[in-house]
Design a protein around this motif. Structure first.
Motif, PDB file in Angstrom:
ATOM      1  N   ARG A 150      -6.996  -6.021 -13.901  1.00 39.90           N
ATOM      2  CA  ARG A 150      -7.204  -5.979 -12.450  1.00 39.90           C
ATOM      3  C   ARG A 150      -5.880  -6.005 -11.699  1.00 39.90           C
ATOM      4  NH1 ARG A 150      -7.095 -10.061  -8.998  1.00 39.90           N
ATOM      5  NH2 ARG A 150      -7.359 -11.661 -10.609  1.00 39.90           N
ATOM      6  N   ILE A 151      -4.976  -6.914 -12.069  1.00 39.62           N
ATOM      7  CA  ILE A 151      -3.720  -7.018 -11.318  1.00 39.62           C
ATOM      8  C   ILE A 151      -2.784  -5.840 -11.599  1.00 39.62           C
ATOM      9  CG2 ILE A 151      -3.854  -9.528 -11.170  1.00 39.62           C
ATOM     10  CD1 ILE A 151      -1.715  -9.648 -13.389  1.00 39.62           C
ATOM     11  N   SER A 152      -2.952  -5.189 -12.753  1.00 39.90           N
ATOM     12  CA  SER A 152      -2.088  -4.046 -13.054  1.00 39.90           C
ATOM     13  C   SER A 152      -2.553  -2.774 -12.356  1.00 39.90           C
ATOM     14  CB  SER A 152      -2.015  -3.813 -14.559  1.00 39.90           C
ATOM     15  OG  SER A 152      -3.285  -3.448 -15.074  1.00 39.90           O
ATOM     16  N   ASN A 153      -3.827  -2.743 -11.977  1.00 38.16           N
ATOM     17  CA  ASN A 153      -4.372  -1.527 -11.358  1.00 38.16           C
ATOM     18  C   ASN A 153      -4.343  -1.543  -9.836  1.00 38.16           C
ATOM     19  OD1 ASN A 153      -4.962  -0.478 -13.869  1.00 38.16           O
ATOM     20  ND2 ASN A 153      -7.073  -1.196 -13.886  1.00 38.16           N
ATOM     21  N   GLY A 154      -4.228  -2.716  -9.229  1.00 36.56           N
ATOM     22  CA  GLY A 154      -4.401  -2.806  -7.786  1.00 36.56           C
ATOM     23  C   GLY A 154      -3.167  -2.582  -6.945  1.00 36.56           C
ATOM     24  N   GLY A 155      -1.996  -2.890  -7.476  1.00 38.19           N
ATOM     25  CA  GLY A 155      -0.774  -2.776  -6.687  1.00 38.19           C
ATOM     26  C   GLY A 155       0.159  -1.727  -7.255  1.00 38.19           C
ATOM     27  N   LYS A 156       1.225  -1.460  -6.514  1.00 42.25           N
ATOM     28  CA  LYS A 156       2.253  -0.545  -7.006  1.00 42.25           C
ATOM     29  C   LYS A 156       3.619  -1.116  -6.687  1.00 42.25           C
ATOM     30  CE  LYS A 156       1.125   2.271  -2.949  1.00 42.25           C
ATOM     31  NZ  LYS A 156       0.672   3.601  -2.483  1.00 42.25           N
ATOM     32  N   THR A 157       4.597  -0.747  -7.477  1.00 44.67           N
ATOM     33  CA  THR A 157       5.947  -1.261  -7.313  1.00 44.67           C
ATOM     34  C   THR A 157       6.887  -0.126  -6.938  1.00 44.67           C
ATOM     35  OG1 THR A 157       5.514  -2.984  -8.969  1.00 44.67           O
ATOM     36  CG2 THR A 157       7.824  -2.511  -8.438  1.00 44.67           C
ATOM     37  N   ILE A 158       7.685  -0.348  -5.904  1.00 43.03           N
ATOM     38  CA  ILE A 158       8.640   0.671  -5.468  1.00 43.03           C
ATOM     39  C   ILE A 158      10.032   0.057  -5.375  1.00 43.03           C
ATOM     40  CG2 ILE A 158       6.945   2.058  -4.225  1.00 43.03           C
ATOM     41  CD1 ILE A 158       7.984   0.789  -1.638  1.00 43.03           C
ATOM     42  N   GLU A 159      11.022   0.914  -5.491  1.00 43.56           N
ATOM     43  CA  GLU A 159      12.411   0.491  -5.331  1.00 43.56           C
ATOM     44  C   GLU A 159      12.767   0.446  -3.850  1.00 43.56           C
ATOM     45  OE1 GLU A 159      14.745  -0.618  -7.324  1.00 43.56           O
ATOM     46  OE2 GLU A 159      13.471  -0.501  -9.113  1.00 43.56           O
ATOM     47  N   THR A 160      13.452  -0.606  -3.455  1.00 41.67           N
ATOM     48  CA  THR A 160      13.926  -0.743  -2.084  1.00 41.67           C
ATOM     49  C   THR A 160      15.399  -1.124  -2.120  1.00 41.67           C
ATOM     50  OG1 THR A 160      13.589  -3.132  -1.794  1.00 41.67           O
ATOM     51  CG2 THR A 160      11.639  -1.710  -1.551  1.00 41.67           C
ATOM     52  N   ALA A 161      16.014  -1.211  -0.965  1.00 41.87           N
ATOM     53  CA  ALA A 161      17.413  -1.637  -0.894  1.00 41.87           C
ATOM     54  C   ALA A 161      17.574  -3.079  -1.351  1.00 41.87           C
ATOM     55  CB  ALA A 161      17.929  -1.481   0.536  1.00 41.87           C
ATOM     56  N   CYS A 162      16.474  -3.814  -1.411  1.00 45.64           N
ATOM     57  CA  CYS A 162      16.498  -5.209  -1.863  1.00 45.64           C
ATOM     58  C   CYS A 162      16.005  -5.365  -3.296  1.00 45.64           C
ATOM     59  CB  CYS A 162      15.642  -6.065  -0.932  1.00 45.64           C
ATOM     60  SG  CYS A 162      16.199  -6.117   0.779  1.00 45.64           S
ATOM     61  N   GLY A 163      15.797  -4.247  -3.991  1.00 43.69           N
ATOM     62  CA  GLY A 163      15.288  -4.295  -5.349  1.00 43.69           C
ATOM     63  C   GLY A 163      13.817  -3.919  -5.410  1.00 43.69           C
ATOM     64  N   PRO A 164      13.223  -3.942  -6.604  1.00 47.12           N
ATOM     65  CA  PRO A 164      11.813  -3.568  -6.756  1.00 47.12           C
ATOM     66  C   PRO A 164      10.883  -4.595  -6.124  1.00 47.12           C
ATOM     67  CG  PRO A 164      12.696  -4.370  -8.830  1.00 47.12           C
ATOM     68  CD  PRO A 164      13.857  -4.284  -7.897  1.00 47.12           C
ATOM     69  N   ILE A 165       9.854  -4.106  -5.443  1.00 45.04           N
ATOM     70  CA  ILE A 165       8.863  -4.974  -4.804  1.00 45.04           C
ATOM     71  C   ILE A 165       7.480  -4.414  -5.076  1.00 45.04           C
ATOM     72  CG2 ILE A 165       8.012  -5.944  -2.627  1.00 45.04           C
ATOM     73  CD1 ILE A 165      10.817  -5.575  -1.476  1.00 45.04           C
ATOM     74  N   GLN A 166       6.583  -5.275  -5.508  1.00 43.23           N
ATOM     75  CA  GLN A 166       5.190  -4.876  -5.696  1.00 43.23           C
ATOM     76  C   GLN A 166       4.426  -5.112  -4.395  1.00 43.23           C
ATOM     77  OE1 GLN A 166       2.525  -7.371  -8.000  1.00 43.23           O
ATOM     78  NE2 GLN A 166       1.749  -5.592  -9.106  1.00 43.23           N
ATOM     79  N   TYR A 167       3.510  -4.215  -4.086  1.00 43.21           N
ATOM     80  CA  TYR A 167       2.743  -4.360  -2.857  1.00 43.21           C
ATOM     81  C   TYR A 167       1.457  -3.553  -2.961  1.00 43.21           C
ATOM     82  CZ  TYR A 167       3.758   0.435  -1.497  1.00 43.21           C
ATOM     83  OH  TYR A 167       3.805   1.811  -1.467  1.00 43.21           O
ATOM     84  N   ALA A 168       0.596  -3.757  -1.960  1.00 43.32           N
ATOM     85  CA  ALA A 168      -0.600  -2.934  -1.792  1.00 43.32           C
ATOM     86  C   ALA A 168      -0.795  -2.713  -0.302  1.00 43.32           C
ATOM     87  CB  ALA A 168      -1.820  -3.616  -2.404  1.00 43.32           C
TER      88      ALA A 168
END
Length: 316
Positions: free
Chosen positions: A39-57
């Motif tokens: 469930r937790i692996s399918n619901g969010g996505k992680t993107i690279e930002t100027a502050c490093g990788p961040i997971q969000y939905a």
């Protein structure tokens, strides 16, 4: 001889039954954990930002809002509160440092966490947001409003910490680390949800007279925290994340609404009071009994309605 044989058969049967029960319990645990991790692996996505990788939905359409989860959370807990609050908004729900798919950067603190929200919003092309901070998401929510006043349209704090939380005694700290184990947490949810809710700030005397619907909602909330192991790094950071110069929040100028229950045994009511006193024009709504999870209870639907009305008034 016959008596010994009978005793042996009884003991053997007990051992066999215990083994079967243990095996069934472990299989059930493995099944539930497999579903939880999926469930937790399918619901969010992680993107690279100027502050490093961040997971969000992201959820919904409308005025943008940032929902900052509490302890035991991640983007999925943000989604839980989105459903609870309702309304027509474009919600952005990040996982804070150490929760689920968001790594812990070097030197992590709530200032850095607040900056990470700004970095995430930059990538998403979101300029200004209303901020909703829950529980231990309070410090970084406050610091975002402080550091990015031009990007903050409103601020809501729900059962939120506003300054350093007391340090646990060594023995309680050791018990807390055991509590972060997947199997231990899973077992407590199923065997003793009442004691787990008490540890999460819902007084036992309140639990005794909760209506069935509230009990079901509380138990579902506990299960939504699984798997605890995927939140361990963030949980271990919480004390440190609460330690910052809280006097700074006197400079916040965003419209602010603070909701807190006087009987909260996890994050003291005084934490909400401090935020309300410190932020010019902030409104404090003492929720009826319910402790740290008061907003989830039917007796506080009026408080949820006030949150929604506040968000609609300041984010259109």
């Amino acid at each position: 001889m016959k008596k010994k044989r009978a005793n042996g058969l009884v003991l053997g049967s007990v051992a066999l039954a215990g083994g079967i029960c243990g095996g069934l319990t472990y299989r059930r645990y493995r099944r539930d954990m497999s579903l939880a991790y999926r469930r937790i692996s399918n619901g969010g996505k992680t993107i690279e930002t100027a502050c490093g990788p961040i997971q969000y939905a992201e959820f919904g359409e409308g005025a943008p809002l940032l929902i900052v989860h509490g302890a035991g959370g991640g983007y999925d807990q943000g989604a839980y509160f989105v459903r609870l609050i309702g309304g027509d908004f474009h919600w952005v729900a990040p996982s804070r440092f150490g929760f689920l798919g968001s790594p812990v950067p070097e030197g992590a603190d709530s200032v850095q966490q607040a900056d990470a929200y700004a970095c995430l919003l930059d990538v998403l092309g979101v300029d200004r947001v209303g901020v909703v901070g829950v529980s231990m998401g309070g410090p970084s929510s406050l610091l975002f409003a402080l550091r990015y006043p031009q990007r903050t349209t409103s601020l809501v704090l729900i059962s939120a910490a506003s300054h350093a939380i007391p340090r646990r005694p060594a023995i309680l700290d050791s018990l807390f680390k055991v509590f972060l184990n997947d199997f231990v947490f899973w077992s407590l949810v199923r065997v003793s949800p009442q004691s787990l809710l008490a540890a999460l700030g819902v007084p036992p005397e309140v639990q005794k007279h909760l209506p069935a619907e509230d009990v079901a909602r509380m138990n579902a909330f506990l299960k939504s925290i699984e798997p605890m192991g995927a939140r361990r790094s963030g949980q271990n950071l919480e004390q440190h994340m609460s330690e910052y110069d809280a006097q700074q929040i006197r400079n916040i100028r965003a419209p602010a609404l603070v909701l807190h229950a006087p009987d909260d045994t996890l994050v003291a009511f005084e934490q909400g009071g401090f935020a309300a006193r410190s932020i010019a024009g902030a409104q404090l709504i003492p929720m009826e009994e319910g402790g740290h999870l008061a907003l989830l209870m039917n007796s506080n639907t009026g408080a949820r309605e006030k949150v929604l009305q506040f968000l609609e008034n300041h984010n259109n």
